[in-house]
Design an enzyme around this catalytic site. Structure first.
Site, PDB file in Angstrom:
ATOM      1  N   CYS A  91       0.817  -1.213  -0.191  1.00  0.00           N
ATOM      2  CA  CYS A  91      -0.007   0.203   0.002  1.00  0.00           C
ATOM      3  C   CYS A  91       0.724   1.213   0.104  1.00  0.00           C
ATOM      4  O   CYS A  91       1.542   1.571  -0.947  1.00  0.00           O
ATOM      5  CB  CYS A  91      -0.967  -0.150   1.188  1.00  0.00           C
ATOM      6  SG  CYS A  91      -2.520   1.046   0.913  1.00  0.00           S
ATOM      7  N   HIS A 194      -3.448  -5.789   2.174  1.00  0.00           N
ATOM      8  CA  HIS A 194      -2.908  -5.798   3.683  1.00  0.00           C
ATOM      9  C   HIS A 194      -3.758  -7.038   3.871  1.00  0.00           C
ATOM     10  O   HIS A 194      -4.191  -8.038   3.259  1.00  0.00           O
ATOM     11  CB  HIS A 194      -3.748  -4.569   4.383  1.00  0.00           C
ATOM     12  CG  HIS A 194      -3.116  -3.140   4.171  1.00  0.00           C
ATOM     13  ND1 HIS A 194      -2.279  -3.102   4.552  1.00  0.00           N
ATOM     14  CD2 HIS A 194      -3.823  -2.320   3.178  1.00  0.00           C
ATOM     15  CE1 HIS A 194      -1.884  -1.689   4.312  1.00  0.00           C
ATOM     16  NE2 HIS A 194      -2.798  -1.218   3.292  1.00  0.00           N
TER      17      HIS A 194
HETATM   18  N1  GLN Z   1      -2.475   6.669   2.263  1.00  0.00           N
HETATM   19  C1  GLN Z   1      -2.431   5.885   1.218  1.00  0.00           C
HETATM   20  C2  GLN Z   1      -3.789   5.565   0.477  1.00  0.00           C
HETATM   21  O1  GLN Z   1      -4.701   5.947   0.857  1.00  0.00           O
HETATM   22  C3  GLN Z   1      -1.981   4.555   1.610  1.00  0.00           C
HETATM   23  C4  GLN Z   1      -2.992   3.797   2.386  1.00  0.00           C
HETATM   24  C5  GLN Z   1      -2.202   2.433   3.000  1.00  0.00           C
HETATM   25  O2  GLN Z   1      -1.319   2.187   3.122  1.00  0.00           O
HETATM   26  N2  GLN Z   1      -3.468   1.793   3.647  1.00  0.00           N
HETATM   27  O3  GLN Z   1      -3.578   5.561  -0.873  1.00  0.00           O
END
Ligand code: GLN
Length: 266
Positions: A91, A194
């Site tokens: 992510c 995740h």
């Molecule tokens: N902040 C980033 C987004 O929303 C990554 C989110 C995350 O790592 N869960 O795209």
């Protein structure tokens, strides 16, 4: 050999159980008699000698905080990759492996540039369970499963060595449009999954371990493990994936931090 694992910024980049990826790597190595050493790398610290480098997810503001210190690790990480290190970014970590990320408020943070992808936030968060068929070139077999929560839309550039990690069966993946999930180039892997991704996808975990071993001149052939629990968890993901994305809530909303992520600006 001992597999040295560098866990980049575990206090800043660690959402939705991403630390479980480290546990899965250590566990699946231990079950094969392979020793591991985990090095937590905080901002400002030097990169330790690492065969495997992991960067987890984080909210936009954590990415802004992490960007400068991560940029200082760019050269040592590049040298480690050239030397055969395997890299996994999840992510935010995936976005950091690319060229840049632009957030909802217009803030743009540079990436490390190891994967030719670029990320720009969209108006809607992609939240829910994901099922993807892995890129056949990886020989993984089982579908990839996981949980996504991101506003970033990631587009794969034209680098001929860059490949999507998987093709979506369910979920939004890289950008909600082209049906791709994640990306990899050589031994550098990025994914939006995740859950965490490696305990839920033991074949992917083993692929990373095998690539580390091969880069050290070993065969990389790993003894099979009893993955009945992991398989049952993956089957549960596949069974409930539709509901989670249709409602935009409900299944998969188990982490209170998601409410923070759901606010504009993430
Ligand atoms: N902040 C980033 C987004 O929303 C990554 C989110 C995350 O790592 N869960 O795209």
């Amino acid at each position: 050999m001992t597999i040295e694992i560098a866990w980049i910024f575990p206090r800043l980049l660690n959402t939705y159980g991403d630390g479980g990826n480290i546990l899965a790597l250590v566990y699946r190595c231990r079950m094969r008699g392979i020793t591991t050493a985990v090095h937590r790398v905080d901002p400002g610290a030097a990169l330790p000698r690492a065969n495997l480098i992991f960067i987890g997810g984080g909210q936009d503001r954590s990415q802004v905080v992490a960007a400068e210190a991560l940029g200082r690790l760019r050269t040592p990480i590049r040298e480690a990759i050239v030397d055969g290190s395997v890299v996994l970014g999840v992510c935010a970590g995936y976005q950091f492996l690319g060229d840049y990320s632009t957030f909802r408020d217009g803030t743009k943070v540079p990436g490390l540039g190891f994967l030719g992808v670029a990320t720009v936030a969209g108006p809607e968060r992609f939240v829910g369970n994901v099922v993807a068929e892995p890129n056949p070139d990886l020989g993984l077999g089982a579908s990839l499963v996981g949980f996504e929560n991101h506003s970033g839309r990631t587009d794969l550039g034209s680098d001929v060595d860059l490949r999507p990690l998987g093709t979506l069966v369910q979920g939004r993946g890289n950008n909600g449009q082209d049906g791709s999930e994640g990306a990899y180039k050589g031994n550098v892997f990025g994914t939006y999954l995740h859950g965490p991704v490696l305990p839920n996808n033991p074949a992917l975990c083993d692929l990373l371990i095998a690539r580390v071993l091969r880069s050290r001149g070993e065969s990389g052939v790993l003894a099979p493990l009893d993955d009945r629990v992991e398989s049952a968890a993956a089957a549960a993901y596949r069974g409930r994936s539709g509901r989670a994305h249709q409602s935009g809530a409900g299944v998969g909303r188990t982490d209170p931090r998601e409410d923070l992520e759901s606010r504009p600006g993430g």
